[in-house]
Every structure is written in C-alpha cells, then in structure tokens.
Design an enzyme around this catalytic site. Structure first.
Site, PDB file in Angstrom:
ATOM      1  N   ASP A 184       0.848  -1.162  -0.014  1.00  0.00           N
ATOM      2  CA  ASP A 184      -0.037   0.088   0.050  1.00  0.00           C
ATOM      3  C   ASP A 184       0.848   1.192  -0.095  1.00  0.00           C
ATOM      4  O   ASP A 184       0.324   2.333   0.462  1.00  0.00           O
ATOM      5  CB  ASP A 184      -0.931   0.140   1.271  1.00  0.00           C
ATOM      6  CG  ASP A 184      -1.753  -1.193   1.258  1.00  0.00           C
ATOM      7  OD1 ASP A 184      -2.030  -1.696   2.370  1.00  0.00           O
ATOM      8  OD2 ASP A 184      -2.019  -1.625   0.030  1.00  0.00           O
TER       9      ASP A 184
HETATM   10  N1  LIG Z   1       2.916  -6.430  -2.961  1.00  0.00           N
HETATM   11  C1  LIG Z   1       1.528  -5.830  -2.530  1.00  0.00           C
HETATM   12  N2  LIG Z   1       0.644  -6.683  -2.571  1.00  0.00           N
HETATM   13  C2  LIG Z   1      -0.588  -6.246  -2.363  1.00  0.00           C
HETATM   14  C3  LIG Z   1      -0.968  -4.730  -2.105  1.00  0.00           C
HETATM   15  C4  LIG Z   1       0.374  -3.947  -2.169  1.00  0.00           C
HETATM   16  O1  LIG Z   1       0.382  -2.494  -2.271  1.00  0.00           O
HETATM   17  N3  LIG Z   1       1.360  -4.337  -2.682  1.00  0.00           N
HETATM   18  N4  LIG Z   1      -2.042  -4.025  -2.012  1.00  0.00           N
HETATM   19  C5  LIG Z   1      -3.250  -5.228  -1.453  1.00  0.00           C
HETATM   20  C6  LIG Z   1      -4.252  -4.672  -1.100  1.00  0.00           C
HETATM   21  N5  LIG Z   1      -4.374  -4.665   0.350  1.00  0.00           N
HETATM   22  C7  LIG Z   1      -5.253  -3.514   0.732  1.00  0.00           C
HETATM   23  O2  LIG Z   1      -5.573  -2.838  -0.344  1.00  0.00           O
HETATM   24  C8  LIG Z   1      -4.342  -5.890   1.352  1.00  0.00           C
HETATM   25  C9  LIG Z   1      -4.537  -7.031   1.043  1.00  0.00           C
HETATM   26  C10 LIG Z   1      -4.057  -7.965   2.054  1.00  0.00           C
HETATM   27  C11 LIG Z   1      -3.479  -7.544   3.268  1.00  0.00           C
HETATM   28  C12 LIG Z   1      -3.269  -8.732   3.967  1.00  0.00           C
HETATM   29  O3  LIG Z   1      -2.528  -8.440   5.144  1.00  0.00           O
HETATM   30  N6  LIG Z   1      -3.894  -9.786   3.940  1.00  0.00           N
HETATM   31  C13 LIG Z   1      -3.554 -11.088   5.100  1.00  0.00           C
HETATM   32  C14 LIG Z   1      -2.191 -11.625   4.426  1.00  0.00           C
HETATM   33  C15 LIG Z   1      -2.384 -12.263   3.193  1.00  0.00           C
HETATM   34  C16 LIG Z   1      -1.103 -12.646   2.464  1.00  0.00           C
HETATM   35  O4  LIG Z   1      -0.256 -12.869   3.332  1.00  0.00           O
HETATM   36  O5  LIG Z   1      -0.942 -12.818   1.154  1.00  0.00           O
HETATM   37  C17 LIG Z   1      -3.867 -10.598   6.258  1.00  0.00           C
HETATM   38  O6  LIG Z   1      -5.232 -10.409   6.366  1.00  0.00           O
HETATM   39  O7  LIG Z   1      -3.189 -11.139   7.216  1.00  0.00           O
HETATM   40  C18 LIG Z   1      -3.358  -6.365   3.650  1.00  0.00           C
HETATM   41  C19 LIG Z   1      -3.706  -5.203   2.441  1.00  0.00           C
HETATM   42  C20 LIG Z   1      -3.055  -6.550  -2.348  1.00  0.00           C
HETATM   43  N7  LIG Z   1      -1.950  -6.976  -2.385  1.00  0.00           N
END
Ligand SMILES: Nc1nc2c(c(=O)[nH]1)N[C@@H](CN(C=O)c1ccc(C(=O)N[C@@H](CCC(=O)O)C(=O)O)cc1)CN2
Length: 291
Positions: A235
């Site tokens: 983000d």
């Molecule tokens: N490399 C990136 N990937 C993603 C981004 C980014 O900016 N750089 N944006 C996200 C979208 N997002 C919020 O908009 C977001 C999605 C998921 C999580 C998160 O922490 N998810 C899980 C962990 C999932 C995983 O490890 O893959 C959790 O809830 O613990 C935070 C923000 C989309 N991807």
C-alpha cells in the site's frame, strides 16, 4: 477539434529531464508530419527536475503523411536529444485487463458495468479470484473466471499460474478489485507499473489489513479510498486517485465500510480509465495525472 471520421487519433506521452524547447520540438515535429494536436498538457516538476507531457493528435486525412513508422523514427531522434522516456500509440488501442478479486464484489461489479456501458476504455479479458464466490458475476458478463486458491505455502505456484494467464490473455494491466492477498516482490517487479490496487483507506493512513477498523479505533472524521500502483511495499505504491467522505462518532466499522464501498469503486474506475487513456505518468514514488 476532435478526430474526423477518416482520421486516426494518437496519444503521445513522455517524461524527461526538464529543458527548454521540448514542447516546441514536439509541436514542430508533429506539424511537419501533418498531424493536428487536439489536446495537450504538460508539467515541469521542480522537485524531481523532470518534465511530463501528454499530447493527443490526429493524423492528416487518410493517414500520417509518411506513415506511422516515419513519425516514430523522427520522434525517436527528438527523444534522444532530450533523453525522453516516451510512448506513442493509437488512442483506439485499448489495454487488456485482468481483474483480480477475493470475496468483496462491489468494485468488480462497478468495473464490469462501466466497461459494458462504454464508460471504461479497456477490454476485460478475464476474472481471477482466490475464492469461488464471485464466479457468478464474471459469468453473467460472459467472462472467463479462474479460481486460484492460495495460502502461504502455495503462493509461488499460484502466482506462476497467474503469470501464465497474463500471457495467455495478452494482459496489459492487472486490476486488484479488493483482492486481499499480498503479491510477492517478484511478481511486483515483473509487472511494475502494470498492477493497480484499490486500498480501502485514505493513504498513507491505515495501510494493511482491516483499515476501516483501524479508522474507527482512531476516531477519524474522514474516511477514504486510494487507487495506486502496486509495489512490493504494501500500500505504498504511487497514488493515482483518492476519494473521501465525512463520517462521525456514530458510525461503526461496518458502517464505515458501507460508506467506503462507493468511494472505492469510484476511485478505482477513475484510475483504471485514466491509465487506459495514458493520462497517468510515473514520477518516481508519485504520479502526474493529466485528467
Ligand atoms: N505487494 C503488494 N500486494 C498487495 C498490495 C500492495 O500494495 N503490494 N495491496 C493489497 C491490497 N490490500 C489492501 O488494499 C491488502 C490485502 C491484504 C492484506 C493482508 O494483510 N492480508 C492477509 C495476508 C495475506 C497474504 O499474506 O497474502 C491478512 O489479512 O493477514 C493487506 C492489505 C493487495 N496486495
């Protein structure tokens, strides 16, 4: 003056170290090749020392005087003089988009409707999700739907499959429409500048997971949504568009999320359309948006 029936419209974008004579050089070159400028915007960033330009132009009746290749060759020479990063393409060449979702469908629904209504200058190639919930929505628009479940142990394999789909569908842009998985550093590097995400907060506040709960705990009086390019830094990619709305102490996290849904859809649709029209230029960690 817009393009006549037999004329073709082109979009030229460039960025380069700021210098005198850039606009004159571009305008004179286009005129020399029988082109007519229909829209032009430029910006000199005194902080980065770089100059940005977006010009829309039509060729002369019946096609460019000496052909598109000759214009490109002439422009390549000018670009060399000013050390330009540039792109020239016909306005009617639309980017092919792969939309990725998880379980929230409001942004996907909005993008599909806008595209089908001619409000989004993209072609949606397919929908990909780590959950099966939204297959019905993709199928209702006669789109392919690929269910690619993922967990920490299968992320590399899942992303390899995603890249296969990017190649197979000849995808130019991936749109994360509330896709709730963090993309790997490798994938972000491979598709730098070609992935747009909608984050459900007014960045830089409340990065990461559950931003509406973070906002509620902080007692904010504004919530927002941010469309940005995706980088390995969660983000923190270059911001393209943001929307905000007033809220107050009576709103629960769930009510904040409900208010935020329309903000997310609007910010994402604008960002995707401006990217498609080549109105967004990267300026290091920021963007220049010729709206
Ligand atoms: N490399 C990136 N990937 C993603 C981004 C980014 O900016 N750089 N944006 C996200 C979208 N997002 C919020 O908009 C977001 C999605 C998921 C999580 C998160 O922490 N998810 C899980 C962990 C999932 C995983 O490890 O893959 C959790 O809830 O613990 C935070 C923000 C989309 N991807």
């Amino acid at each position: 003056m817009s393009a006549g029936s037999s004329e073709r419209e082109y979009v030229l974008t460039l960025s380069c170290p700021d210098a005198r004579g850039i606009v004159a050089g571009v305008a004179n070159l286009l005129a020399a090749h029988g082109c007519n400028i229909t829209e032009s915007q430029q910006y000199g960033d005194s902080y980065s020392g770089r100059f940005f330009l977006r010009t829309q132009f039509t060729d002369s009746e019946g096609g460019l005087d000496a052909g598109e290749d000759a214009l490109r060759a002439a422009f390549a020479s000018l670009a060399g003089e000013f050390d330009m990063e540039w792109d020239l393409r016909p306005r009617d060449v639309r980017p092919r988009v792969l939309v990725m979702v998880s379980k929230f469908g409001h942004c996907l629904n909005d993008l599909l409707y806008r595209q089908r209504s001619g409000l989004l200058e993209v072609d949606i190639a397919a929908v990909v999700s780590n959950h099966p919930d939204l297959e019905f929505l993709a199928r209702s628009y006669d789109l392919d739907f690929h269910h690619l479940p993922v967990n920490a142990g299968t992320k590399a394999e899942q992303e390899a499959r995603l890249l296969e789909l990017v190649d197979a569908y000849d995808v130019d842009l991936v749109v994360l429409a509330r896709y709730m998985q963090i993309l790997s550093e490798e994938l972000c590097a491979k598709m730098s500048g070609r992935i747009i995400n909608i984050h459900h907060s007014f960045l830089p506040s409340f990065k990461g997971a559950r931003p509406y709960h973070q906002a509620h705990a902080r007692g904010v009086k504004l919530i927002g949504a941010t469309a940005h390019y995706v980088t390995a830094d969660l983000d923190e990619g270059p911001i393209i568009e943001q929307e905000v709305s007033r809220v107050d102490h009576t709103h629960s996290p769930e009510q904040l999320a409900a208010i935020g849904r329309d903000l997310e859809s609007l910010a994402l649709a604008r960002a995707v359309n401006w990217h498609a029209q080549r109105r967004v230029l990267l300026n290091a960690e920021r963007t220049v948006v010729f709206r």
